[in-house]
Enzyme design. Structure first.
Site, PDB file in Angstrom:
ATOM      1  CB  ILE A   1      -0.964   0.039   1.211  1.00 12.89           C
ATOM      2  CG1 ILE A   1      -0.187  -0.074   2.529  1.00 12.89           C
ATOM      3  CG2 ILE A   1      -2.008  -1.053   1.102  1.00 12.89           C
ATOM      4  CD1 ILE A   1      -1.064   0.089   3.771  1.00 12.89           C
ATOM      5  CB  ALA A   2       2.597   3.298   1.434  1.00 14.22           C
TER       6      ALA A   2
ATOM      7  N   GLY B   1       8.336   3.703   1.949  1.00  9.57           N
ATOM      8  CA  GLY B   1       8.925   4.831   2.650  1.00  9.57           C
ATOM      9  C   GLY B   1      10.402   4.650   2.827  1.00  9.57           C
ATOM     10  N   GLY B   2      10.986   5.469   3.666  1.00 10.79           N
ATOM     11  CA  GLY B   2      12.427   5.484   3.830  1.00 10.79           C
ATOM     12  C   GLY B   2      12.999   4.195   4.371  1.00 10.79           C
ATOM     13  CG  LEU B   3      13.393   3.033   8.020  1.00  6.48           C
ATOM     14  CD1 LEU B   3      13.010   2.919   9.473  1.00  6.48           C
ATOM     15  CD2 LEU B   3      14.847   2.635   7.828  1.00  6.48           C
ATOM     16  N   GLY B   4      11.121   0.992   4.269  1.00  3.77           N
ATOM     17  CA  GLY B   4      10.650  -0.253   3.694  1.00  3.77           C
ATOM     18  C   GLY B   4       9.270  -0.205   3.079  1.00  3.77           C
TER      19      GLY B   4
ATOM     20  CE  LYS C   1       8.229   1.660   8.107  1.00  3.92           C
ATOM     21  NZ  LYS C   1       9.625   1.244   7.991  1.00  3.92           N
TER      22      LYS C   1
ATOM     23  CG  ASP D   1      11.992  11.383   8.182  1.00  2.56           C
ATOM     24  OD1 ASP D   1      12.087  12.568   7.832  1.00  2.56           O
ATOM     25  OD2 ASP D   1      11.844  10.441   7.373  1.00  2.56           O
TER      26      ASP D   1
END
Length: 725
Positions: free
Chosen positions: A154-155, A157-160, A177, A269
């Site tokens: 579904i998305a 990001g910076g970590l996974g 995640k 962040d």
């Protein structure tokens, strides 16, 4: 050569080919301290100017500020503290968020080792040889640990990658995640570190962590599913948000930050992407960058344009607060060169009209995003208290409905508290300013409280000097001694006492407050204005600094600034009646009789100075210093007096002033006599006005004694109508 042991908490495995044979994750290695995409660039500060024509002090000390928590607590029970209604979002079905063909865009593919741009989804970095993969490791239909059925990505990001899953045991949607780059050992280290402390994080405005699981040699965090939209999506769809709405979101999320900081954690962040609006409340949805404040070796994550200049050296509470200030600025404005010229700074009010219109908001943002960490808010609670004050001002101004609240830092209006009942003119005086509330955490709190209660100022000073010797580290003892010395006009000694506090903590706003009081008492209005202006920068949500700035500006004959400050105070809280009288004085000085009357009309009927304000309205209407009153002003003054419940000499004296003014205008032929208009029951004709004035003087004489009685009788005889007898 002996095999290396896995250093992850609780793991007993050994490292083979760079990976643990038990937990399956990459070996922990010391990561360079850096932001994502070179956040550590430093830019020169731009000059800051506001509607007051001033800028905050930027060099209070060469040292470092002490870290201290706020002594006040914030109220954040409702989104926007119940002051704002935010648009409701339609409910969305979780599976509608699934990305049909999940792929990381090329412009977001970077080597974790050297930050080199990567074009392929998997392989080896052409610059440093680091292995990488941006391909989702889970597919729809996969079942993780026999419990979580994967619905899809579904998305990212910076970590996974972030996946939607369904908990088959508890029958609820969850979020899993994982790692964005499954070959990134540094990211793997962060993911494992999350297992150690994030499960203890429980807050209504932070996404819940349910579980930590391994699947196929990869670790996953199982989190609460939060529907709705992120603030980034809302901002992108609607453009800059209404100020009150944006403040409501940020004010609410500050509670989550206060909670994290109390656990010794920093978020690192924060940005609009990481806040989700759901069911009229918001949540932090990504804890990927959260780390312990005292962790010297953890990776540091940040985003260009949001991260503080010093965050690369190690995130702190105040660097977290910097990201919150930047996020609020992004929600309400379109900042040009956000990632370049304004990487760490804000546009000036000349460049951004919103900042010129909303000075308190601008000052809040300047405070929150100061380049020097010591100049910023020092706790989330402190920041929330000031933001709530700004919100009250914004809502009160836009709705024209006052939004008063009790201050955690100042007493109420001193003019109202100390009013003696006199009808003498109210002139500007530093003693009308609110008094800072004693800091209960101060070591000398009880002793200062007892000494301050001594009524005699000389004995009070002696008592406070004893407290200073007993508690030399008590800032309150020195400041209250300074305040007492100001009252006794010992200004040099007062400044020396203030300097004692400044030497310990140059960022203490009380230094500037008491210094401003001293300067105002010495009639050094322009210098006092500068001191109070700094307090306004430090406490943009408080009304007392605005009142003080208005008072100093009025005494310096800077009437436009004084009017602006007085009006801000009155719109938010009309109980500050000293602002109403000050505003009226400013308008009178500019010859605006109607503006002065309108200002006095703002004194609420519940105030103990309400009658005093009505008296001042009558006086203002007949004031002849700037311009002569006309028949309308005379009649309005008459109506105002007749509505008063005044008795005795005060009423007779006011009646005398009005009839005397009317008589002078008639006899000097500035007005024409008429029987169609009556002033305090007397037709606007010379004979009738003389008769009414004579009665008022004789009534005053009846209550007087001695020479005053004789003077009033003689004046009544001189003023009475002429007769043929």
């Amino acid at each position: 050569m002996d095999s290396l042991r896995c250093t992850r908490n609780g793991c007993t495995g050994t490292i083979e080919d760079g990976y643990c044979d038990v937990c399956g994750l990459a070996a922990v290695k010391s990561a360079d301290v850096s932001h994502n995409h070179n956040v550590t660039q430093t830019l020169k500060n731009l000059p800051l100017t506001t509607g007051t024509g001033s800028s905050p002090l930027t060099s209070r000390s060469q040292g470092s500020r002490r870290t201290s928590g706020s002594t006040a607590r914030s109220s954040r029970r409702l989104l926007g503290a119940g002051l704002v209604s935010v648009p409701e979002l339609p409910s969305t079905e979780p599976e509608k968020a699934i990305i049909p063909h999940p792929m990381v865009p090329e412009n977001k593919r970077f080597c974790s080792n050297c930050n080199h741009t990567l074009r392929r989804e998997k392989g080896f970095c052409s610059k440093c040889g680091q292995k990488f993969s941006f391909v989702p490791s889970l597919s729809p239909g996969d079942v993780v640990v026999g419990q979580y059925e994967v619905k899809g990505a579904i998305a990212y990001g910076g970590l996974g990658w972030i996946y939607l899953g369904f908990d088959k045991i508890l029958s609820r949607y969850v979020v899993l995640k994982g790692l964005l780059n499954s070959e990134d050992a540094s990211s793997a280290a962060v993911a494992v570190a999350e297992r150690q402390f994030l499960a203890a994080v429980k807050h209504a405005n932070i996404v819940g962590i349910y579980n930590f699981v391994n699947h196929g040699g990869e670790g996953f965090i199982v989190m609460e599913y939060v529907g709705g939209k992120t603030l980034k999506e809302i901002r992108k769809t609607r453009g800059p948000l209404p100020i009150a709405e944006a403040i409501a979101y940020i004010h609410r999320i500050l509670g989550a930050f206060a909670y994290l900081h109390s656990l010794g954690l920093v978020y690192c962040d924060f940005k609009p992407d990481n806040v989700m609006l759901e069911n009229n409340d918001i949540k932090l949805i990504d804890l990927g960058g959260v780390r312990r404040i005292d962790d010297p070796d953890g990776d540091i994550y940040g985003t260009v344009g949001y991260s503080a200049p010093e965050a690369g050296e190690g995130p702190t509470v105040v660097s977290d607060l910097f990201t919150i200030g930047r996020t609020l600025a992004v929600l309400v404005t379109d900042i040009k060169s956000f990632n370049k010229e304004n990487l760490y700074t804000l546009p000036s009010p000349q460049e951004e009209p919103l900042f010129a219109q909303q000075e308190s908001l601008y000052r809040f943002l300047i405070k929150a995003t100061g380049t020097n960490p010591d100049d910023r808010f020092q706790s989330a609670d402190e920041m929330a208290d000031q933001l709530l004050g700004v919100l009250r001002e914004v809502v009160a101004t836009s709705t024209k409905i006052p939004r008063p609240a009790t201050s955690n830092l100042f007493s109420g209006d001193m003019l109202a508290m100390n009013y003696s009942g006199s009808f003498d003119p109210i002139i500007p005086n530093y003693q009308q300013l609110p008094v800072p509330i004693l800091d209960s955490s101060d070591p000398g709190f009880n002793a200062v409280l007892n000494a301050s209660a001594i009524p005699d100022p000389v004995k009070r000073a002696v008592g406070l000097e004893v407290v200073v010797k007993q508690f030399p580290l008590s800032a309150e003892a020195w400041l209250r001694l300074a305040n007492n010395l100001i009252d006794t006009q010992d200004y040099r000694e007062a400044e020396q006492a203030i300097d004692k506090v400044a030497a310990k903590d140059p960022w203490d706003w009380r230094i500037f407050w008491y210094r401003g009081r001293s300067l105002l008492a010495q009639n050094q209005a322009k210098e006092a204005q500068k001191a109070f202006d700094q307090v306004y920068f430090d406490l943009p949500g408080e009304l007392a600094p605005k009142l003080a700035l208005g008072l100093a500006a009025e005494q310096a004959e800077n009437y436009q600034l004084a009017i602006k400050m007085y009006e801000l105070v009155l719109r938010t809280d009309p109980s500050y009646v000293s602002a109403a009288f000050g505003l009226a004085r400013c308008y009178c000085s500019l010859g605006d009789r109607q503006g002065a009357v309108a200002a006095l009309e703002l004194v609420p009927p519940t105030s103990n100075l309400y009658t005093r304000a009505r008296v001042e309205i009558a006086r203002t209407l007949i004031n002849s210093e700037r311009s002569l009153p006309g028949t309308q002003e005379l009649q309005a003054a008459s109506v105002a007096i007749e509505a008063l419940t005044l008795e005795g000499s005060d009423r007779y004296r006011l009646t005398k002033q009005v009839l005397e003014t009317a008589l002078n205008l008639i006899t000097s032929r500035q007005l024409s006599a008429t029987t169609d208009l009556t002033i305090l029951g007397q037709p606007l004709q010379e004979q009738h006005l003389r008769k009414g004035l004579e009665k008022a003087l004789r009534d005053m004489a009846h209550l007087a004694i001695g020479e005053e009685k004789i003077r009033l009788v003689d004046e009544a005889n001189r003023i009475r109508p002429r007769t043929l007898i």
